[in-house]
Design an enzyme around this catalytic site. Structure first.
Site, PDB file in Angstrom:
ATOM      1  N   TRP A   1       0.972  -1.086   0.098  1.00  0.00           N
ATOM      2  CA  TRP A   1       0.060  -0.024   0.086  1.00  0.00           C
ATOM      3  C   TRP A   1       0.716   1.269  -0.134  1.00  0.00           C
ATOM      4  O   TRP A   1       0.708   2.106  -0.733  1.00  0.00           O
ATOM      5  CB  TRP A   1      -1.026   0.024   1.147  1.00  0.00           C
ATOM      6  CG  TRP A   1      -2.175  -1.046   0.973  1.00  0.00           C
ATOM      7  CD1 TRP A   1      -2.282  -2.047   1.513  1.00  0.00           C
ATOM      8  CD2 TRP A   1      -3.071  -0.953  -0.111  1.00  0.00           C
ATOM      9  NE1 TRP A   1      -3.387  -2.837   0.966  1.00  0.00           N
ATOM     10  CE2 TRP A   1      -3.789  -2.059  -0.089  1.00  0.00           C
ATOM     11  CE3 TRP A   1      -3.299  -0.131  -1.199  1.00  0.00           C
ATOM     12  CZ2 TRP A   1      -4.915  -2.683  -0.851  1.00  0.00           C
ATOM     13  CZ3 TRP A   1      -4.437  -0.615  -2.172  1.00  0.00           C
ATOM     14  CH2 TRP A   1      -4.871  -1.770  -2.060  1.00  0.00           C
TER      15      TRP A   1
ATOM     16  N   ASP B   1      -1.485   6.481   6.114  1.00  0.00           N
ATOM     17  CA  ASP B   1      -2.723   5.512   5.937  1.00  0.00           C
ATOM     18  C   ASP B   1      -2.841   4.703   6.906  1.00  0.00           C
ATOM     19  O   ASP B   1      -2.354   3.736   7.266  1.00  0.00           O
ATOM     20  CB  ASP B   1      -2.196   5.021   4.395  1.00  0.00           C
ATOM     21  CG  ASP B   1      -3.212   3.941   3.851  1.00  0.00           C
ATOM     22  OD1 ASP B   1      -4.397   3.771   4.479  1.00  0.00           O
ATOM     23  OD2 ASP B   1      -2.980   3.442   2.715  1.00  0.00           O
TER      24      ASP B   1
ATOM     25  N   LYS C   1     -12.710  -1.270   6.217  1.00  0.00           N
ATOM     26  CA  LYS C   1     -11.866  -2.513   6.764  1.00  0.00           C
ATOM     27  C   LYS C   1     -12.339  -2.366   8.179  1.00  0.00           C
ATOM     28  O   LYS C   1     -12.856  -3.504   8.887  1.00  0.00           O
ATOM     29  CB  LYS C   1     -10.327  -2.130   6.923  1.00  0.00           C
ATOM     30  CG  LYS C   1      -9.600  -2.843   5.683  1.00  0.00           C
ATOM     31  CD  LYS C   1     -10.075  -2.083   4.203  1.00  0.00           C
ATOM     32  CE  LYS C   1      -9.234  -2.792   3.229  1.00  0.00           C
ATOM     33  NZ  LYS C   1      -8.035  -1.696   2.635  1.00  0.00           N
TER      34      LYS C   1
HETATM   35  C1  LIG Z   1      -7.712  -1.373   1.407  1.00  0.00           C
HETATM   36  C2  LIG Z   1      -6.462  -0.294   1.525  1.00  0.00           C
HETATM   37  C3  LIG Z   1      -6.235   0.488   0.591  1.00  0.00           C
HETATM   38  C4  LIG Z   1      -7.052   1.083  -0.413  1.00  0.00           C
HETATM   39  O1  LIG Z   1      -8.444   1.418  -0.364  1.00  0.00           O
HETATM   40  P1  LIG Z   1      -9.456   1.498  -1.586  1.00  0.00           P
HETATM   41  O2  LIG Z   1     -10.655   1.939  -0.749  1.00  0.00           O
HETATM   42  O3  LIG Z   1      -9.807   0.317  -2.364  1.00  0.00           O
HETATM   43  O4  LIG Z   1      -9.006   2.700  -2.368  1.00  0.00           O
HETATM   44  C5  LIG Z   1      -5.164   1.625   1.023  1.00  0.00           C
HETATM   45  N1  LIG Z   1      -4.529   1.676   1.925  1.00  0.00           N
HETATM   46  C6  LIG Z   1      -4.658   0.479   2.838  1.00  0.00           C
HETATM   47  C7  LIG Z   1      -3.710   0.528   3.935  1.00  0.00           C
HETATM   48  C8  LIG Z   1      -5.453  -0.444   2.657  1.00  0.00           C
HETATM   49  O5  LIG Z   1      -5.830  -1.337   3.543  1.00  0.00           O
END
Ligand SMILES: *Cc1c(COP(=O)(O)O)cnc(C)c1O
Length: 360
Positions: free
Chosen positions: A100, A171, A195
């Site tokens: 990511w 993030d 999540k």
């Molecule tokens: C799932 C995830 C993303 C991407 O999320 P989207 O909503 O599909 O754009 C980005 N960073 C992390 C750490 C993730 O777990």
């Protein structure tokens, strides 16, 4: 009957919350209509959105000099939106610790000058970089990290060694609300909802006010944090259902006792699973350095990959789903977000032990 859902995302939500949604779906609080059907500018939805923000602020202890934005486009859109808003004609540093943060770094390169401050790719993203592997630009507009790498199962538990005077952008998509975080240590936190917060389609951005107002002139209004903040995230129609459902999750977590209580539950779950892996005599393995093993995403492999399909079939028979690992790392991955109870992890562990006895 609901299964135990170990999906990495979109992921399980608390059954009690979904039952409340079900009960309110056609008639929210006697209004004769559902949340999805009402104006985002009416007094009912305005109150829902304000309460969601207030509850998130209280859960995370968000200081008053931070804005909370309810946006769309997923965490992936933030990979571009962050440099558009924060670069301010300068350069930014990125630490790459998994898929990511690597994607975030790559997307940012389209927008402006960014620099790699360190990477653990050569170690297959199984650990965090040491101080001797990091080099920072003291003049960087920000430093980007991914504090929980969902695919590789690597979590940052402290920020030791990261510069204190460069705004930290994190993030937190896959571990926000899993334990207390010191928001004041960050310039900006972002997280896709699917999540640990609610349904896909909502992304939460928590940003320190002094970082606003520096967006590139080409930044579209809906992507400009300052514009969205000035409009209470309602420059256009916000993802109303997602905000409502996230708000119910926040209330649910507050009722559980807040993030200290949530962390205790999450630690008990993770300890049970990691100890089962470590005590399997090599039948199961998790490749991540012990000090940065994620409390939320637990990738593991079987010593004999030829047994993978049998293992997944046994999981399915036991009503355990979502355990197939990401294609880039193979094996299995158990995502044990807030909504996964200890009973689910106990069921998984019992299956793993039984499978190892039969096949080991
Ligand atoms: C799932 C995830 C993303 C991407 O999320 P989207 O909503 O599909 O754009 C980005 N960073 C992390 C750490 C993730 O777990």
């Amino acid at each position: 009957m609901r299964i135990f859902n170990f999906s990495a995302g979109p992921a399980a939500l608390p059954t009690a919350v979904l039952e409340q949604v079900q009960a309110e779906l056609l008639d929210w609080h006697g209004t004769g209509m559902g949340i999805m059907e009402m104006s985002h500018r009416g007094k009912d939805f305005t109150q829902v959105a304000q309460e969601a923000e207030a509850d998130l602020r209280s859960l995370m202890g968000i200081p008053s000099n931070y804005k909370v934005l309810f946006l769309q486009g997923g965490a992936t859109q933030q990979f571009s939106q962050i440099p558009m808003n924060l670069l301010d004609g300068r350069s930014a540093d990125y630490i790459v610790t998994g898929s990511w943060s690597k994607k975030a770094y790559k997307e940012a390169q389209r927008i402006g000058a960014v620099r790699l401050a360190g990477s653990t790719e050569a170690s297959n993203f199984t650990r965090l970089p040491g101080a001797d592997e990091l080099s920072f630009d003291p003049a960087a507009a920000y430093l980007h990290v991914c504090t929980n790498e969902t695919i590789h199962g690597v979590e940052m538990f402290d920020l030791d060694g990261l510069p204190a005077d460069v705004p930290l952008v994190a993030d937190m998509s896959s571990h926000i609300l899993s334990r207390p975080m010191d928001v004041s240590r960050y310039g900006l936190i972002y997280a896709g909802a699917q999540k640990n917060i609610g349904p896909a389609g909502l992304v939460i951005v928590i940003v320190r006010e002094d970082l606003l107002g520096k967006a590139m002139p080409i930044t579209p209004g809906v992507m400009d944090y300052a514009v969205m903040a000035a409009n209470d995230s309602m420059l256009n129609t916000p993802p109303t259902f997602g905000i409502y459902l996230a708000g119910l999750i926040f209330k649910h977590l507050l009722a559980l006792g807040g993030l200290d209580a949530v962390e205790a539950r999450n630690r008990a779950k993770a300890e049970l699973l990691y100890s089962t892996i470590d005590q399997s005599g090599g039948f199961y393995r998790n490749p991540v350095a012990v000090e940065c093993r994620s409390l939320m995403n637990v990738p593991f492999t079987l010593a004999d990959a030829a047994l993978d399909a049998d293992f997944l079939a046994a999981c399915q028979d036991a009503r355990l789903s979502g355990l197939k690992g990401h294609k880039s790392v193979g094996g299995m991955r158990a995502s044990i977000y807030n909504a996964m109870g200890i009973e689910g992890v106990q069921a998984l562990v019992a299956l793993m032990q039984d499978f190892a006895r039969r096949k080991g």
